[in-house]
Design a protein around this motif. Structure first.
Motif, PDB file in Angstrom:
ATOM      1  N   TYR A 150      36.402  38.305  37.934  1.00  0.00           N
ATOM      2  CA  TYR A 150      37.202  38.800  36.813  1.00  0.00           C
ATOM      3  C   TYR A 150      37.643  40.217  37.164  1.00  0.00           C
ATOM      4  CZ  TYR A 150      37.972  40.182  31.845  1.00  0.00           C
ATOM      5  OH  TYR A 150      38.489  40.642  30.652  1.00  0.00           O
ATOM      6  N   GLY A 151      38.912  40.360  37.622  1.00  0.00           N
ATOM      7  CA  GLY A 151      39.428  41.626  38.153  1.00  0.00           C
ATOM      8  C   GLY A 151      39.470  41.555  39.663  1.00  0.00           C
ATOM      9  N   THR A 174      43.092  37.668  36.568  1.00  0.00           N
ATOM     10  CA  THR A 174      43.691  38.970  36.272  1.00  0.00           C
ATOM     11  C   THR A 174      44.874  38.670  35.359  1.00  0.00           C
ATOM     12  OG1 THR A 174      45.053  38.710  38.251  1.00  0.00           O
ATOM     13  CG2 THR A 174      43.075  40.058  38.491  1.00  0.00           C
ATOM     14  N   ARG A 175      45.564  39.718  34.860  1.00  0.00           N
ATOM     15  CA  ARG A 175      46.720  39.456  34.013  1.00  0.00           C
ATOM     16  C   ARG A 175      47.884  38.934  34.843  1.00  0.00           C
ATOM     17  NH1 ARG A 175      46.394  45.267  31.384  1.00  0.00           N
ATOM     18  NH2 ARG A 175      46.072  45.563  33.620  1.00  0.00           N
ATOM     19  N   SER A 201      32.226  40.360  37.040  1.00  0.00           N
ATOM     20  CA  SER A 201      33.214  41.164  36.329  1.00  0.00           C
ATOM     21  C   SER A 201      33.358  42.539  36.962  1.00  0.00           C
ATOM     22  CB  SER A 201      32.802  41.317  34.860  1.00  0.00           C
ATOM     23  OG  SER A 201      33.753  42.138  34.196  1.00  0.00           O
ATOM     24  N   VAL A 203      36.474  44.419  36.078  1.00  0.00           N
ATOM     25  CA  VAL A 203      37.680  44.925  35.396  1.00  0.00           C
ATOM     26  C   VAL A 203      37.370  46.296  34.789  1.00  0.00           C
ATOM     27  CG1 VAL A 203      38.923  42.800  34.815  1.00  0.00           C
ATOM     28  CG2 VAL A 203      37.048  43.570  33.347  1.00  0.00           C
ATOM     29  N   GLU A 208      41.661  45.990  25.781  1.00  0.00           N
ATOM     30  CA  GLU A 208      41.981  44.604  26.131  1.00  0.00           C
ATOM     31  C   GLU A 208      40.795  43.840  26.708  1.00  0.00           C
ATOM     32  OE1 GLU A 208      45.509  42.846  28.527  1.00  0.00           O
ATOM     33  OE2 GLU A 208      45.933  44.981  28.238  1.00  0.00           O
ATOM     34  N   THR A 209      39.941  44.539  27.478  1.00  0.00           N
ATOM     35  CA  THR A 209      38.823  43.837  28.121  1.00  0.00           C
ATOM     36  C   THR A 209      37.563  43.849  27.256  1.00  0.00           C
ATOM     37  OG1 THR A 209      38.198  45.851  29.335  1.00  0.00           O
ATOM     38  CG2 THR A 209      39.638  44.283  30.474  1.00  0.00           C
ATOM     39  N   THR A 212      35.245  40.760  26.160  1.00  0.00           N
ATOM     40  CA  THR A 212      35.843  39.510  26.631  1.00  0.00           C
ATOM     41  C   THR A 212      34.790  38.629  27.315  1.00  0.00           C
ATOM     42  OG1 THR A 212      36.604  40.772  28.560  1.00  0.00           O
ATOM     43  CG2 THR A 212      38.246  40.275  26.867  1.00  0.00           C
ATOM     44  N   ASN A 229      27.883  41.876  35.953  1.00  0.00           N
ATOM     45  CA  ASN A 229      28.837  42.893  35.484  1.00  0.00           C
ATOM     46  C   ASN A 229      28.616  44.210  36.209  1.00  0.00           C
ATOM     47  OD1 ASN A 229      30.801  44.284  34.129  1.00  0.00           O
ATOM     48  ND2 ASN A 229      29.676  44.457  32.185  1.00  0.00           N
ATOM     49  N   THR A 235      32.879  45.710  28.416  1.00  0.00           N
ATOM     50  CA  THR A 235      33.484  44.393  28.637  1.00  0.00           C
ATOM     51  C   THR A 235      32.585  43.257  28.143  1.00  0.00           C
ATOM     52  OG1 THR A 235      34.592  45.296  30.582  1.00  0.00           O
ATOM     53  CG2 THR A 235      34.501  42.904  30.445  1.00  0.00           C
TER      54      THR A 235
END
Ligand code: NDP
Length: 321
Positions: A150-151, A174-175, A201, A203, A208-209, A212, A229, A235
């Motif tokens: 994630y990222g 990612t976005r 993770s 990110v 936004e995160t 999540t 993480n 996050t």
């Protein structure tokens, strides 16, 4: 003689930054990033700030002449970057020099979470090996796992390169999809969590995160699921994680970052299937020295050439006049 630029350093700062700044600048230390500590004289004359991921908007507002904020950290979720951008103040961070160190830590945390090496060492040190026999076999292993990252920025890619060496299939969320990697892309975190059993993770912390990594994602990972993480504590929903680890919704978690550092919830500490580190991902002497040099070199470059070395994307400014 010419006045040297005044740089304010609020709160904790790496000793190498404190040692190097006075070669070029007048350095003024403050106990913390609190506007009440800023005299009108200091507020008028300081042109730069060096900080360790803490700069509230009201502290920045106490300075009329500040041009640059040099952050000792690649993540800048603690910096009022919007307020800086509005004023034309450049914010710099410490990208790249810590990528490999942080990726090493992510892999260590992953292996420790699966194979329980810290618990195995504690077992040996407590004398149990000789008294009770071998340490119990671990139900979890890295073998046969499928990893979702994630990222997939600078650090995420360094983690992925390591995982390639471990022979595991790699996915990422990612976005925006990257066109320079062959890993499987998921436009949705939930869909990736459903497809993999191991989630790492890395990110940035942001609105936004935030949270999540939550109950829905743990459910999607499933009972063999492992969450690592190394990004930011914000996050991950720690309350939901404790419940998921207790109930067996997922199998294990490894965390380097927490929601309210340095405070770690007691019910997380009580869990054997949580592997916990005190935010040490980049914390070797060499890597922290490289970060310290980048903080000082950003400030030196700004005042010598009018350009920062590593401005964050939100503040792509050059020095005026
Ligand atoms: P980068 O900016 O290079 O990478 C960030 C990645 O996250 C990009 O792939 C980006 O892709 C993705 N991303 C950002 N926002 C979202 C979102 N809302 N949803 C999905 N993906 C997102 O940063 P670095 O790799 O250099 O560092 C990442 C973070 O790691 C830092 O911000 C910091 O918080 C943390 N860190 C922690 C350390 C520790 O000590 N534990 C040490 C160093 C870093 P896209 O923009 O396409 O979404």
């Amino acid at each position: 003689s010419e006045q040297r630029p005044v740089i304010v350093v609020p709160g904790r700062m790496h000793p190498r930054v404190l040692a190097r700044l006075p070669d070029t600048f007048e350095m003024i230390r403050l106990d913390e990033a609190d506007p009440a500590l800023v005299s009108p004289e200091l507020g008028a004359k300081a042109v730069g700030i060096a900080t360790t991921n803490r700069l509230p908007a009201d502290f920045l507002a106490a300075f009329q002449s500040v041009e640059i904020v040099a952050n000792f950290s690649v993540g800048y979720d603690g910096i009022a970057v919007e307020a800086a951008a509005e004023r034309g103040v450049v914010v710099t961070n410490t990208p790249d020099v810590l990528n490999e160190e942080v990726a090493d830590t992510a892999i260590a945390l992953l292996l420790n979470s699966l194979r329980r090496f810290p618990a195995a060492e504690a077992y040996l040190r407590a004398g149990h090996w000789a008294q009770k026999g071998p340490f119990p076999l671990t139900p979890l292993s890295l073998r046969g796992r499928s990893v979702g990252i994630y990222g997939l920025g600078r650090i995420g890619q360094a983690i992925a390169r390591r995982l390639e060496g471990f022979g595991l299939p790699i996915s990422y969320h990612t976005r925006s999809r990257r066109d320079d990697v062959a890993y499987t892309y998921y436009p949705s975190l939930k869909a990736m969590a459903e497809a993999v059993d191991t989630l790492i993770s890395i990110v940035p912390g942001s609105d936004e995160t935030r949270h999540t990594l939550n109950a829905e994602i743990f459910q999607a990972l499933g009972s063999r699921g492992v969450v690592i993480n190394v990004g930011r504590g914000s996050t991950l929903d720690e309350t939901a994680l404790v419940a998921a680890l207790k109930e067996g919704t997922i199998a294990a978690a490894g965390l380097d970052v927490f929601e309210n550092e340095p405070h770690v919830p007691e019910d997380l500490i009580a869990l054997e299937n949580a592997t916990l580190l005190p935010h040490v991902a980049s914390a070797s002497e060499d890597t922290r020295n490289a970060m310290a040099d980048l903080v000082v070199d950003n400030l030196k470059s700004w005042f010598a050439t009018g350009k920062a070395l590593t401005p964050v994307p939100e503040t792509p400014f050059e020095r005026k006049g």
